[in-house]
Design a protein around this motif. Structure first.
Motif, short mmCIF file in Angstrom:
data_model
loop_
_atom_site.label_atom_id
_atom_site.label_comp_id
_atom_site.label_asym_id
_atom_site.label_seq_id
_atom_site.Cartn_x
_atom_site.Cartn_y
_atom_site.Cartn_z
N TRP A 223 -3.12 9.16 7.08
CA TRP A 223 -2.46 7.86 7.11
C TRP A 223 -3.43 6.73 6.75
N HIS B 90 4.80 0.07 -0.06
CA HIS B 90 5.41 -0.61 1.08
C HIS B 90 4.39 -1.47 1.81
N HIS C 260 0.84 -1.19 0.00
CA HIS C 260 0.00 0.00 0.00
C HIS C 260 0.88 1.25 0.00
N HIS D 225 0.69 5.74 1.22
CA HIS D 225 -0.05 6.77 1.96
C HIS D 225 0.19 8.13 1.31
N GLU E 146 5.30 8.08 6.34
CA GLU E 146 5.04 7.19 7.47
C GLU E 146 6.31 7.17 8.31
FE LIG Z 1 1.95 2.00 5.69
#
Ligand SMILES: [Fe+2]
Length: 188
Positions: free
Chosen positions: A164, A142, A98, A100, A104
């Motif tokens: 997030w 990631h 996935h 974001h 992160e």
């Molecule tokens: Fe993540």
């Protein structure tokens, strides 16, 4: 043990494996991925880890524009019959590839977890442990494995309340790359 293992995304062939923190930072930096180690310290009674790392947290928040900080904990509780299912569900949540909309950023106060960064035709598995800070840039493909027996405490940094959210790619690559337990298993 902090580890970086770089693998071919096509067949998981290991291209590099190192436990040297400077080498890990050096390998990741060209991809915009920031890795650093903090001097570890014991949290004050009451377990206020944010207070224990207040200086570092303020620095990261300021430089990265993070407005929100929290602490996440996973600890095995073999007296709780619900724990195995809780652990499994928590692990599953971000175990597929996935990305974001925001960076992160995690600091490991204790325990461990593994970030897998899919960068071009390679996968960079970064096993983070106590004292490690990793910053994964927004948009990086990631996934994260906390292992089959999750145990960690991490400080998380957020730019936005809803920044997030995972945007899952649908790529099954995570299932073709050794999971955290395998990464750390002693060689046969
Ligand atoms: Fe993540």
């Amino acid at each position: 043990m902090t580890v970086l293992q770089i693998m071919s995304a096509a067949d998981a062939q290991v291209l590099l494996r190192t436990t040297d923190a400077d080498a890990i930072a050096r390998e990741l930096a060209p991809h915009g991925v920031h890795f650093e180690r903090w001097e570890t310290r014991e949290a004050a009674p009451g377990d206020d880890v944010l207070a224990a790392y207040a200086g570092e947290v303020a620095r990261i928040s300021e430089t990265g524009g993070f407005r929100l900080v929290d602490v996440v904990r996973m600890r095995p509780d073999d007296t709780d019959p619900a724990w195995p299912e809780l652990a499994r569900a928590a692990r599953e949540k971000f175990l597929s590839e996935h990305r974001h909309d925001e960076d992160e950023v995690r600091f490991f106060v204790d325990g461990r977890g593994c970030f897998y960064l899919h960068l071009d035709d390679r996968v960079y598995a970064v096993v983070c442990e106590r004292g490690d800070l990793l910053s994964v840039p927004a948009g990086t493909r990631h996934w994260f494995d906390m292992g089959t027996r999750p145990e960690f405490c991490a400080i998380r940094f957020f730019q936005e309340e809803d920044g997030w959210v995972g945007d899952f790619t649908g790529d099954p690559i995570a299932s073709t790359i050794p999971y955290l337990d395998e990464l750390l298993a002693p060689a046969p």
